[in-house]
Scaffold this active site. Sequence first.
Site, PDB file in Angstrom:
ATOM      1  N   LYS A 196       0.886  -1.258   0.114  1.00 57.03           N
ATOM      2  CA  LYS A 196       0.039   0.029   0.012  1.00 57.03           C
ATOM      3  C   LYS A 196       0.871   1.138  -0.135  1.00 57.03           C
ATOM      4  O   LYS A 196       1.519   1.761   1.060  1.00 57.03           O
ATOM      5  CB  LYS A 196      -0.845  -0.050   1.053  1.00 57.03           C
ATOM      6  CG  LYS A 196      -1.998   1.231   1.144  1.00 57.03           C
ATOM      7  CD  LYS A 196      -2.902   0.855   2.456  1.00 57.03           C
ATOM      8  CE  LYS A 196      -3.711   2.184   2.738  1.00 57.03           C
ATOM      9  NZ  LYS A 196      -4.796   1.971   3.591  1.00 57.03           N
ATOM     10  N   LYS A 249      -2.167  -1.755  -3.966  1.00 56.84           N
ATOM     11  CA  LYS A 249      -2.927  -0.432  -3.870  1.00 56.84           C
ATOM     12  C   LYS A 249      -2.041   0.940  -3.982  1.00 56.84           C
ATOM     13  O   LYS A 249      -1.058   0.981  -3.123  1.00 56.84           O
ATOM     14  CB  LYS A 249      -3.806  -0.576  -2.606  1.00 56.84           C
ATOM     15  CG  LYS A 249      -4.600   0.768  -2.214  1.00 56.84           C
ATOM     16  CD  LYS A 249      -5.471   0.879  -1.098  1.00 56.84           C
ATOM     17  CE  LYS A 249      -6.152   2.133  -1.036  1.00 56.84           C
ATOM     18  NZ  LYS A 249      -6.988   2.253   0.273  1.00 56.84           N
TER      19      LYS A 249
END
Length: 326
Positions: A196, A249
């Site tokens: 992330k 992500k």
Amino acid sequence: MDQIQFKRHRRLRKSAAMRAMVRETHLHAEDFIYPLFIVEGENKRNEISSMPGAFQISLDLLKDEIDEIKNLGLKAVILFGVPDEKDSCGTGAYIDEGIVQQATRLIKEQAPELLVIADTCLCEYTDHGHCGVVEEGYVQNDPSLELLVKTAVSQAEAGADIIAPSNMMDGFVAAIRKGLDEAGFLEVPIMSYAVKYSSAFYGPFREAANSAPQFGDRKTYQMDPANRLEALREAQSDMEEGADMLIVKPALSYLDIIRDVRNEFNAPVIAYNVSGEYSLIKAASINGWIDEKATAMEMLTSIKRAGADMIITYYAKDAARWLQET
């Protein structure tokens, strides 16, 4: 021309039927996971200004939303809570009557076959907007793990099928796996936000979830967008700690990372097609600059082609509808 030797690749592009027959990457409704923002109160369906077509929904309107999701052939949703009250330790994330816990129970009663994924983080529930316990202006790692374990167990008790921790604290997978197992949830998998990045593409989400940090930023615990090898180290740690699935992500600016993770690990890879990526297409299409359907489907195809097994996307319902039409 008789003296020129070359390949005639266009033979396989001559017609729509021919192109369809040799197509390498296909999208299906079950590839998509639809994010839901659940708010407290009644009769609320608030369109998110920076995400046209995406809404915050109150519990009483959730039934119709779930019916639509099922009819479109989607198999999973991921829940984000938007509570009315917040505090310094994110109590609303792990109480029995938390907004995500209530939504989970309602969905599982209505549609037990629909997979409910619970986003496990504290930022939507803390008054400072960070993903953990803050002391002297710094997010503390180990004290945050204790609250994240409580949150995961509470979500599993409410009926969540999958726990998806997104906080990026060191050791969060190991702590949550241990907590779930000790609570008797050995069969509940962890879909880890393993990779992330600290991305500018999250901006619209912070409006949707009312989770913008009240000071500083999240760069001390989310990854530097310039780093590639770090992604593999993060994913490796999560796999060793007990992750069952790995999330990358954002997606569109990190297709190389999706491919790296897909090549390196024998586990399902999920790409999060984030709010900013969605909003860019929405804004351009509203202005008539691009064809929304063609652009969105090309984007989703590129994410799957890069190696994603599943895609968390705000386009899930639209994409499923477009697939039905064709």
